[in-house]
Scaffold this motif. Structure first.
Motif, PDB file in Angstrom:
ATOM      1  N   GLN A 146     -13.978   5.326  47.232  1.00  0.00           N
ATOM      2  CA  GLN A 146     -13.104   6.484  46.586  1.00  0.00           C
ATOM      3  C   GLN A 146     -11.682   6.319  48.245  1.00  0.00           C
ATOM      4  O   GLN A 146     -12.812   6.637  49.797  1.00  0.00           O
ATOM      5  N   MET A 156     -16.707  15.159  46.370  1.00  0.00           N
ATOM      6  CA  MET A 156     -17.078  14.230  45.897  1.00  0.00           C
ATOM      7  C   MET A 156     -18.627  13.835  45.977  1.00  0.00           C
ATOM      8  O   MET A 156     -19.359  15.020  46.276  1.00  0.00           O
ATOM      9  N   THR A 166     -20.824   5.468  47.087  1.00  0.00           N
ATOM     10  CA  THR A 166     -21.680   6.713  47.043  1.00  0.00           C
ATOM     11  C   THR A 166     -22.001   6.004  46.293  1.00  0.00           C
ATOM     12  O   THR A 166     -22.922   5.197  45.973  1.00  0.00           O
ATOM     13  N   GLU A 210      -9.881   5.042  42.846  1.00  0.00           N
ATOM     14  CA  GLU A 210     -11.490   4.952  43.481  1.00  0.00           C
ATOM     15  C   GLU A 210     -12.169   3.071  42.877  1.00  0.00           C
ATOM     16  O   GLU A 210     -11.166   3.023  41.655  1.00  0.00           O
ATOM     17  N   TRP A 250      -9.648   8.256  49.940  1.00  0.00           N
ATOM     18  CA  TRP A 250      -8.579   9.608  50.044  1.00  0.00           C
ATOM     19  C   TRP A 250      -7.675   9.783  51.518  1.00  0.00           C
ATOM     20  O   TRP A 250      -8.051   8.831  52.257  1.00  0.00           O
ATOM     21  N   LEU A 286      -7.368  11.868  46.173  1.00  0.00           N
ATOM     22  CA  LEU A 286      -7.978  10.619  46.130  1.00  0.00           C
ATOM     23  C   LEU A 286      -7.015   9.909  45.552  1.00  0.00           C
ATOM     24  O   LEU A 286      -5.930   9.618  44.632  1.00  0.00           O
TER      25      LEU A 286
END
Length: 411
Positions: free
Chosen positions: A365, A340, A359, A8, A367, A5
């Motif tokens: 997020q 996640m 989300t 965010e 990655w 990650l």
């Protein structure tokens, strides 16, 4: 190597509990040149963020906050972060480079005769709003859909052709270069005629649409067990792709247009040859822990999104089992996992190296993703398949094994 990650992003507005606020991030998008990132953060708001993020933000989780309903803007050269107030829940996002202005063009954003970047937003009331990215100004609205505009796809060749997918069970094709924009106050109204075609054939909500990189085909996925493949030249149905056992919810073409992947609530991704309709491979999302029974496996692994990496050697998928998976094209099992929660969508950065996921709680997020140096064999295959169909490859006077490699039959 497992995805890490990097950063965010979180909605800055306080949570509201009425349905109109809808905090889900249903769509994320990078501009084709990778210079901008768009994020439907919920609360009827889209954030436009210049890319890349600052070094500090890419090295640790960051949180962006806004005060008094106004977005915090950070200057990176001439580009600043922007907040687009869409007035409706935002479901779909798509970027496109706007062609250079011609004589008589009334689009103020392109008045200098240079290409500019636009962002289309699909809204809850059936509208599509098109924005000029550099200024954040609303250019015009497209009217025609009778329900939620769930997904949007611009023609990858830079032409101003936009396809929209809606809960009204139709797809609509728009030519944004047609007619004139009429000034009305601070915005521009659309004169009639930009809608080119209405594509009807689905009997359920249309969740996803994807135009092939060679701009010859369009795939659409609805709440049905089959995906539909359309011609982008005649706007007619080519074939139904049947093989899933539950609703197909996401689809994407490989960068050379030779492969098509579809993702379904049946916990499977099917890889197709779009030219022949042949199923080449099925990727099954089995749980990491084998203690789950089969019914639980199907429920928890229901897929939400699938996308190809820019070089065409990897896939990323997001499922309801709280995992981001990365798959290598040649293998039947994932090569990497990342945990996640409540993932809804995923997209690769255009130049590779990382993936953005959205989300249900309105977060985004970023990655790390495998970086790969494509083999000369794959580069040659990709170059050839960009302009040769499967049938044209099979007609070449070359050895059978080479034909199988060029048509992705040698996984």
């Amino acid at each position: 190597e497992e995805p890490v990650l990097l950063a965010e992003l979180k909605p800055g507005r306080p949570q509201r509990y009425d349905w109109k606020s809808s905090c889900e991030t249903w769509s994320v998008a990078f501009s084709p040149d990778g210079a901008w990132f768009a994020w439907s953060q919920g609360h009827c708001v889209v954030k436009l963020i210049p890319w890349p993020l600052g070094d500090a933000e890419l090295c640790k989780t960051s949180e962006r906050k806004s005060r008094g309903g106004k977005a915090e803007t950070r200057s990176r050269g001439a580009a600043k972060e922007k907040t687009l107030e869409c007035g409706q829940i935002v479901w779909g996002l798509a970027f496109s480079a706007w062609p250079a202005a011609e004589d008589g063009d009334t689009d103020p954003a392109c008045a200098m005769g240079l290409p500019c970047l636009v962002l289309a937003t699909g809204l809850n009331d059936g509208q599509i709003k098109v924005w000029e990215v550099q200024t954040g100004h609303l250019l015009f609205s497209l009217l025609g859909h009778q329900d939620v505009v769930r997904d949007l796809s611009f023609a990858p060749n830079g032409s101003p052709i936009l396809v929209s997918a809606s809960r009204d069970k139709t797809l609509r094709v728009w030519d944004l270069s047609r007619d004139v924009l009429l000034p009305s106050g601070d915005t521009f109204l659309l004169s009639p005629g930009r809608q080119v075609q209405v594509l009807s054939g689905h009997v359920q909500w249309v969740y996803c649409c994807s135009i092939s990189p060679d701009c010859s085909m369009l795939c659409s996925a609805a709440g049905e067990k089959s995906a539909l493949l359309w011609s982008m030249r005649s706007y007619t149905l080519i074939r139904r792709l049947e093989g899933h056992q539950s609703s197909v919810v996401s689809c994407d073409f490989s960068p050379d247009s030779a492969l098509l992947v579809t993702a379904s609530y049946d916990a499977c991704v099917i890889m197709w040859d779009p030219y022949t309709g042949e199923q080449l491979r099925t990727l099954r999302h089995v749980p990491l822990h084998s203690t789950l029974d089969s019914s639980s496996e199907i429920h928890t692994s229901s897929l939400r999104s699938v996308c190809f990496s820019p070089e065409g050697l990897y896939l990323a998928t997001v499922a309801d089992d709280r995992l981001l998976r990365i798959w290598a094209l040649e293998l039947r099992s994932p090569v990497a996992f990342a945990p996640m929660t409540n993932g809804l969508c995923c997209m690769y950065f255009p130049h590779g190296g990382f993936i953005a996921t959205g989300t249900r709680d309105g977060h985004v997020q970023f990655w790390t993703a495998p970086r790969v140096l494509s083999s000369l064999k794959h580069l040659c295959r990709k170059a050839l398949r960009t302009f040769l169909t499967t049938y044209q490859v099979l007609a070449l006077p070359i050895p059978r094994k080479l034909k199988e490699f060029l048509t992705y039959r040698t996984f």
